[in-house]
Scaffold this motif. Structure first.
Motif, mmCIF file in Angstrom:
data_model
loop_
_atom_site.group_PDB
_atom_site.id
_atom_site.type_symbol
_atom_site.label_atom_id
_atom_site.label_comp_id
_atom_site.label_asym_id
_atom_site.label_seq_id
_atom_site.Cartn_x
_atom_site.Cartn_y
_atom_site.Cartn_z
ATOM 1 N N THR A 52 50.532 -49.199 45.476
ATOM 2 C CA THR A 52 49.784 -48.473 44.785
ATOM 3 C C THR A 52 50.233 -47.472 43.894
ATOM 4 O O THR A 52 49.458 -46.586 43.171
ATOM 5 C CB THR A 52 48.645 -47.583 45.788
ATOM 6 N N GLU A 53 51.630 -47.389 43.590
ATOM 7 C CA GLU A 53 52.186 -46.488 42.885
ATOM 8 C C GLU A 53 52.161 -46.930 41.269
ATOM 9 O O GLU A 53 53.226 -47.221 40.743
ATOM 10 C CB GLU A 53 53.602 -46.076 43.170
ATOM 11 N N ILE A 54 50.937 -47.365 40.619
ATOM 12 C CA ILE A 54 50.728 -47.911 39.526
ATOM 13 C C ILE A 54 51.437 -46.756 38.457
ATOM 14 O O ILE A 54 52.200 -47.458 37.445
ATOM 15 C CB ILE A 54 49.372 -47.952 39.194
ATOM 16 N N GLU A 55 51.018 -45.467 38.399
ATOM 17 C CA GLU A 55 51.637 -44.516 37.359
ATOM 18 C C GLU A 55 52.958 -44.541 37.318
ATOM 19 O O GLU A 55 53.443 -44.489 36.411
ATOM 20 C CB GLU A 55 51.017 -43.227 37.629
ATOM 21 N N ALA A 64 54.441 -47.691 35.672
ATOM 22 C CA ALA A 64 54.023 -47.698 34.275
ATOM 23 C C ALA A 64 54.793 -46.857 33.467
ATOM 24 O O ALA A 64 55.301 -47.185 32.226
ATOM 25 C CB ALA A 64 52.463 -47.306 34.252
ATOM 26 N N ASN A 119 47.271 -53.545 42.941
ATOM 27 C CA ASN A 119 48.126 -53.172 41.914
ATOM 28 C C ASN A 119 47.822 -53.694 40.572
ATOM 29 O O ASN A 119 48.653 -53.453 39.536
ATOM 30 C CB ASN A 119 49.627 -53.444 42.075
ATOM 31 N N ALA A 162 45.728 -53.114 38.490
ATOM 32 C CA ALA A 162 45.471 -51.990 37.347
ATOM 33 C C ALA A 162 46.748 -51.800 36.243
ATOM 34 O O ALA A 162 46.569 -51.525 35.384
ATOM 35 C CB ALA A 162 44.866 -50.922 37.866
ATOM 36 N N LEU A 163 47.707 -52.182 36.883
ATOM 37 C CA LEU A 163 48.928 -52.008 36.257
ATOM 38 C C LEU A 163 48.924 -52.775 34.836
ATOM 39 O O LEU A 163 49.333 -52.360 33.795
ATOM 40 C CB LEU A 163 50.163 -52.426 36.918
ATOM 41 N N ASP A 222 46.205 -53.715 33.006
ATOM 42 C CA ASP A 222 45.620 -53.225 31.905
ATOM 43 C C ASP A 222 46.198 -51.758 31.385
ATOM 44 O O ASP A 222 45.901 -51.349 30.414
ATOM 45 C CB ASP A 222 44.214 -52.757 32.817
ATOM 46 N N ARG A 223 47.054 -50.874 32.473
ATOM 47 C CA ARG A 223 47.468 -50.008 32.082
ATOM 48 C C ARG A 223 48.436 -50.111 30.900
ATOM 49 O O ARG A 223 48.761 -49.286 30.295
ATOM 50 C CB ARG A 223 48.263 -49.233 33.181
ATOM 51 N N LEU A 224 49.045 -51.392 30.853
ATOM 52 C CA LEU A 224 50.184 -51.736 29.960
ATOM 53 C C LEU A 224 49.762 -52.369 28.801
ATOM 54 O O LEU A 224 50.346 -53.056 27.825
ATOM 55 C CB LEU A 224 51.127 -52.601 30.542
ATOM 56 N N SER A 279 50.935 -51.045 25.265
ATOM 57 C CA SER A 279 52.175 -51.334 24.958
ATOM 58 C C SER A 279 52.589 -53.132 24.866
ATOM 59 O O SER A 279 53.570 -53.340 24.125
ATOM 60 C CB SER A 279 53.455 -50.710 25.926
#
Length: 285
Positions: free
Chosen positions: A95-98, A101, A121, A123-124, A126-128, A131
């Motif tokens: 769960t250490e997505i941030e 990222a 996880n 969501a990573l 979409d977080r990227l 970039s």
């Protein structure tokens, strides 16, 4: 006592020979994982025996040849290429997505290969999206899969659901390249060899150079990894580095391969059970 030494030496010698027999039976690759300790133990038993010196020393030296070959991999690193690959087995419950990222943003890789992408996880991805907007995700099991992300445009994707492969044909400045994320099963008695046999025709049919990052669950001197490298016409980026520790045993089972090889560095776990890899590879042989 002499009889016991003979039995132990014969057993260790058989296991050592078997570790080279992965092409004949998948058990050989399972033994290859333990080739280094088996070879060292065999050399010690032979050296400490009361056998004639003309027999002891040649056998011990022969056993230490694969030891030297494996240790040489720890110092072997190809020239640093210009394509940056970020490889990580995320661990499905991570769960250490941030943190991940942020690690990716710090290194700004050209392409990313991920395994064990799950509901915990995902969501990573979409977080990227800003970039690395070009991506493909494929299911490996009901709860996880593999992904490839790129900051360069992508033409085509392949998705080998259930067989551990996701691929994206990326247009790099150097030209089109297939970037693949691979996740192999554990070796024999599990299904790694059958999975390899199903994937090799897919890999052989690719129409551009290949960059391959993944959790191979296998050491680089195995038959399985050599077969994949031969089919994709790639070389492993070095040096050798353990990426997973099981019961105190460090295992180099995560790799990045490219036509010209390259140089790799390990990255922190960041919530995973695997270390990450950052490789700078060459797409030219």
């Amino acid at each position: 006592m002499r009889g016991l030494v003979i039995i132990v030496a014969a057993l260790l010698g058989g296991l050592l020979a078997g570790s080279f027999a992965g092409a004949l039976h998948p058990a050989g690759d399972s033994l290859a994982v333990f080739r280094l300790p088996i070879a060292v133990l065999f050399a010690l038993v032979v050296t400490w025996s009361d056998w004639p010196r003309r027999l002891r020393w040649p056998l011990a030296a022969l056993a230490l040849v694969p030891v030297a070959q494996i240790l040489a991999l720890k110092a072997e690193a190809g020239p640093e290429g210009i394509v940056t690959v970020y490889q990580r087995n995320l661990l499905f419950k991570n769960t250490e997505i941030e943190a991940i990222a942020a690690d990716i943003a710090e290194h700004l890789p050209d392409v990313i290969t991920l395994q064990e992408v799950s509901d915990h996880n995902a969501a990573l991805l979409d977080r990227l999206a800003v970039s690395h907007p070009h991506r493909v995700f494929c299911r490996f099991t009901g709860w996880s899969g593999m992904a490839v992300l790129s900051r360069y445009p992508a033409e085509t994707e392949i998705c080998s659901d259930g067989r551990g492969l996701a691929g994206l044909k990326v247009t790099l400045p150097e030209g089109p390249v297939w970037v693949l994320s691979l996740h192999l099963h554990w070796p024999w008695p599990h299904g790694q060899s059958g999975q390899r046999d199903a994937l090799l025709p897919v890999l052989a049919g690719l129409d551009a150079p290949v960059i391959l990052g993944g959790d191979f669950n296998m050491v680089p001197w195995s038959h399985n990894l050599r077969a994949i490298a031969r089919t994709t016409q790639t070389r492993r980026a070095g040096p050798l580095a353990p990426t997973l520790v099981i019961r105190g045993v460090p295992l180099p089972i995560d790799h990045v391969l490219a036509p010209g090889g390259g140089r790799v560095q390990v990255l922190p776990r960041l919530g995973s059970d695997h270390l990450g890899l950052l490789a700078r590879v060459s797409v030219m042989p």
